[in-house]
Design an enzyme around this catalytic site. Structure first.
Site, PDB file in Angstrom:
ATOM      1  N   ARG A 181      -3.454   6.271   1.117  1.00 17.81           N
ATOM      2  CA  ARG A 181      -4.050   7.394   1.842  1.00 17.81           C
ATOM      3  C   ARG A 181      -3.098   8.112   2.786  1.00 17.81           C
ATOM      4  NH1 ARG A 181      -9.114   4.657   4.516  1.00 17.81           N
ATOM      5  NH2 ARG A 181      -7.773   2.830   4.324  1.00 17.81           N
ATOM      6  N   TYR A 231     -14.950 -12.491  -0.181  1.00 14.41           N
ATOM      7  CA  TYR A 231     -15.712 -11.275  -0.476  1.00 14.41           C
ATOM      8  C   TYR A 231     -16.916 -11.584  -1.374  1.00 14.41           C
ATOM      9  CZ  TYR A 231     -11.842  -8.517   1.410  1.00 14.41           C
ATOM     10  OH  TYR A 231     -10.891  -7.975   2.230  1.00 14.41           O
ATOM     11  N   ARG A 236      -7.346  11.357  -5.219  1.00 16.54           N
ATOM     12  CA  ARG A 236      -8.541  10.557  -4.897  1.00 16.54           C
ATOM     13  C   ARG A 236      -9.772  11.457  -4.839  1.00 16.54           C
ATOM     14  NH1 ARG A 236     -12.707   9.167  -3.556  1.00 16.54           N
ATOM     15  NH2 ARG A 236     -13.406   7.491  -2.152  1.00 16.54           N
ATOM     16  N   ARG A 272       0.828  -1.223   0.000  1.00 14.83           N
ATOM     17  CA  ARG A 272       0.000   0.000   0.000  1.00 14.83           C
ATOM     18  C   ARG A 272       0.856   1.264   0.000  1.00 14.83           C
ATOM     19  NH1 ARG A 272      -3.591  -1.679   4.727  1.00 14.83           N
ATOM     20  NH2 ARG A 272      -4.906  -3.343   3.917  1.00 14.83           N
ATOM     21  N   ASP A 317      -6.938  -2.798  -7.244  1.00 10.53           N
ATOM     22  CA  ASP A 317      -7.610  -3.436  -6.115  1.00 10.53           C
ATOM     23  C   ASP A 317      -7.720  -4.926  -6.403  1.00 10.53           C
ATOM     24  OD1 ASP A 317     -10.340  -4.259  -4.564  1.00 10.53           O
ATOM     25  OD2 ASP A 317      -9.355  -2.575  -3.577  1.00 10.53           O
TER      26      ASP A 317
END
Length: 354
Positions: free
Chosen positions: A31, A154, A40, A27, A77
């Site tokens: 963020r 998921y 973003r 990552r 992703d």
């Protein structure tokens, strides 16, 4: 194709001599970087950012501009494949990923397609090509995908979960249905990773985020064997050099030997595992990637440096170590602390490669 200016990451994955331990962070485009948050916001949504090759390229390159990292990783992703299968991926603010059409029945499994990476997932391969051009052979680019078991969690649950009740209910109650689903996913992941390699990815990583929630027997039957299927089907050479494969099961320390048997070139190690013991267990069969606790980055730079030194000492002398966090960098980490980690790795690791 011109040679890479910095190939120590690829060399380390193949257990070849390097001048210093290479470092990248899971990552690393994300963020915690203010420049990422700005893009973003401009993109409008996370999926709009993922599906725009120019923006995906820009955020992939952001940490490379800021830090002397030894590899870039594609910004995308793990859930792009199930989305391309028609499950309707969306993200709820504060809730994480969700699917409009979860997979719960035999009919649902039969309806799953095998997405063409150059049509339904063209935005990913276009991003890979653009990132490679932008990197201009400075450092290698990592492609990636989620493991079949992790994607299935998921897809069956329909969202993130802490209990895995629906997917484990399928595992125990309808195992053959889950096996059919995992076979379909594994074949799609193989095709997807090979398309990333064809587009320019120079190493690939399989993220088995949820393999660690399984029993040993179920891990072997429902996770590992499908990652083995993927590895067996991957393109292992491109542009005149080997394309290394990294296998990472979070919480999978007890299965390192079986993971090494898959033919992967490297294993990701989370922070709950003693790196010295992991190296002793797998010997020279695979390289190891890891394994600083991401929470160390909340500490002062001198503490970060001390902890980096501990990880390097645990692995010890010789090739075959890629420094990384034991999982992804947390979004509220100070970027200066990430920089302190990267600088410490390069400064302190040279002594282990003489």
């Amino acid at each position: 194709m011109q040679p890479l200016k910095n190939d120590r990451f690829l060399r380390a994955l193949l257990r070849e001599p390097v001048d210093a331990t290479p470092v990248w962070m899971m990552r690393q485009a994300g963020r915690y970087l203010p420049e990422y948050r700005k893009i973003r916001e401009q993109a409008g949504s996370f999926m709009d950012l993922c599906t725009n090759p120019e923006l995906a390229c820009e955020v992939t390159i952001q940490p490379i501009k800021r830090f002397p990292l030894d590899a870039a990783i594609l910004f995308s992703d793990i859930l792009t494949i199930p989305d391309a299968m028609g499950l309707g991926l969306y993200f709820e603010e504060g809730e994480g990923p969700r699917f409009k059409k979860p997979v719960r029945t035999s009919a649902d499994v039969r309806a799953l397609g095998n997405p063409d990476p150059e049509t339904e997932l063209r935005y990913v391969t276009d991003a890979v090509r653009l990132i490679r051009r932008t990197l201009d052979n400075s450092i290698p680019l990592i492609g990636f995908a989620g493991s079949p078991w992790t994607l299935a969690t998921y897809m069956v649950e329909g969202s993130s979960t802490k209990t895995f009740s629906r997917v484990k209910g399928m595992l125990y109650g309808e195992p053959e249905l889950l096996h059919r689903m995992l076979t379909t996913i594994a074949d799609s992941v193989t095709r997807y990773l090979n398309a990333q390699i064809a587009a320019g990815a120079q190493a690939v990583m399989i993220f088995d985020t949820w393999g660690g929630v399984l029993t040993p027997g179920d891990y072997r039957d429902f996770s590992l064997q499908y990652m083995q299927r993927i590895i067996d089907g991957l393109t292992r050479e491109a542009e005149g050099r080997k394309v290394p494969v990294i296998l990472f099961t979070k919480g999978g320390a007890q299965w390192l030997e079986q993971m090494a048997d898959t033919g992967a070139d490297a294993l990701g190690i989370d922070w709950s595992t003693d790196l010295a013991l992991a190296r002793k267990r797998v010997g020279n069969r695979v390289a190891l990637q890891g394994n600083l606790d991401p929470a160390v980055l909340y500490a002062a730079p001198d503490v970060i440096r001390e902890r980096v030194a501990g990880v390097l000492e645990a692995f010890g002398h010789g090739p075959g170590h890629v420094f990384n966090l034991g999982h992804g960098i947390n979004p509220d980490v100070d970027p200066e602390h990430a920089g302190a980690l990267i600088n410490a790795v390069h400064e302190l690791s040279a002594q282990y490669h003489k």
